[in-house]
Design a protein around this motif. Structure first.
Motif, mmCIF file in Angstrom:
data_model
loop_
_atom_site.group_PDB
_atom_site.id
_atom_site.type_symbol
_atom_site.label_atom_id
_atom_site.label_comp_id
_atom_site.label_asym_id
_atom_site.label_seq_id
_atom_site.Cartn_x
_atom_site.Cartn_y
_atom_site.Cartn_z
ATOM 1 N N THR A 1 17.322 16.113 15.713
ATOM 2 C CA THR A 1 17.836 14.784 16.044
ATOM 3 C C THR A 1 16.831 13.698 15.723
ATOM 4 O O THR A 1 17.208 12.633 15.226
ATOM 5 C CB THR A 1 18.208 14.727 17.547
ATOM 6 N N LYS B 1 24.004 10.094 19.440
ATOM 7 C CA LYS B 1 24.246 11.088 20.494
ATOM 8 C C LYS B 1 25.717 11.489 20.534
ATOM 9 O O LYS B 1 26.044 12.673 20.652
ATOM 10 C CB LYS B 1 23.805 10.573 21.864
ATOM 11 N N SER B 2 26.627 10.526 20.404
ATOM 12 C CA SER B 2 28.056 10.850 20.437
ATOM 13 C C SER B 2 28.439 11.724 19.238
ATOM 14 O O SER B 2 29.321 12.579 19.351
ATOM 15 C CB SER B 2 28.912 9.587 20.479
ATOM 16 N N ASP C 1 27.333 15.145 20.198
ATOM 17 C CA ASP C 1 28.218 15.644 21.255
ATOM 18 C C ASP C 1 29.542 16.138 20.684
ATOM 19 O O ASP C 1 30.150 17.065 21.214
ATOM 20 C CB ASP C 1 28.491 14.562 22.304
ATOM 21 N N THR C 2 29.998 15.518 19.606
ATOM 22 C CA THR C 2 31.268 15.867 18.974
ATOM 23 C C THR C 2 31.125 17.036 18.007
ATOM 24 O O THR C 2 32.080 17.777 17.774
ATOM 25 C CB THR C 2 31.836 14.633 18.217
#
Length: 158
Positions: free
Chosen positions: A99, A120-121, A124-125
């Motif tokens: 990341t 981050k989203s 997360d997906t």
């Protein structure tokens, strides 16, 4: 390679771009029409027997299925139809890495509608590709020439 190149970000609707610029992650409802439009582009290139590269954050297995099969992929109880609407042959390249490296590259990007805060989203997906999907995973920690060679090898030696 002499192939056509498409950046999927160029095909987001103005509404999607505005939403992301405001730091609001896209959802399936936002992404499906965009992915269907990308499928149409890939289908057109395939009909002309033109190879193409599409850079796209196809984060979920369903998204990749839409790229391969089109809108019918969203209807889970519909079997794939053989013939003129047969699934496209696509090699997905999953560029994988830490990341912090991705965040550093996003920070250097200028004039793009997606802010770093949405990274981050995206993670997360993310549903990394898995069998039986047609994919390779390539580390972004390699040099650009190494990444390109690995992808070319997968395409031509596949």
């Amino acid at each position: 390679l002499g192939w056509k190149f498409y950046d999927a970000d160029d095909y987001h609707s103005p509404e999607n771009k505005k939403k992301m610029a405001e730091g609001i992650p896209l959802n399936d409802e936002d992404r499906i029409p965009w992915l269907c439009a990308l499928h149409v582009i890939l289908r057109r290139e395939d009909s002309f027997r033109q190879d193409a590269i599409l850079v796209c954050s196809a984060l979920k297995k369903m998204y990749r299925h839409v790229l391969v099969s089109g809108a019918s992929a969203t209807e889970s109880n519909q079997p794939e139809q053989p013939g003129k609407n047969a699934a496209l042959k696509i090699l997905f390249v999953h560029l994988d890495g830490p990341t912090d490296i991705i965040a550093g590259r996003l920070e250097k990007r200028r004039g793009h509608f997606m802010p770093l805060e949405l990274l981050k989203s995206q993670f997360d997906t993310l549903e990394p590709p898995s069998a039986p999907e047609n994919f390779i995973t390539v580390s972004i920690e390699k040099s650009l020439p190494e990444i390109v060679l690995e992808i070319e090898h997968a395409i031509f030696q596949g």
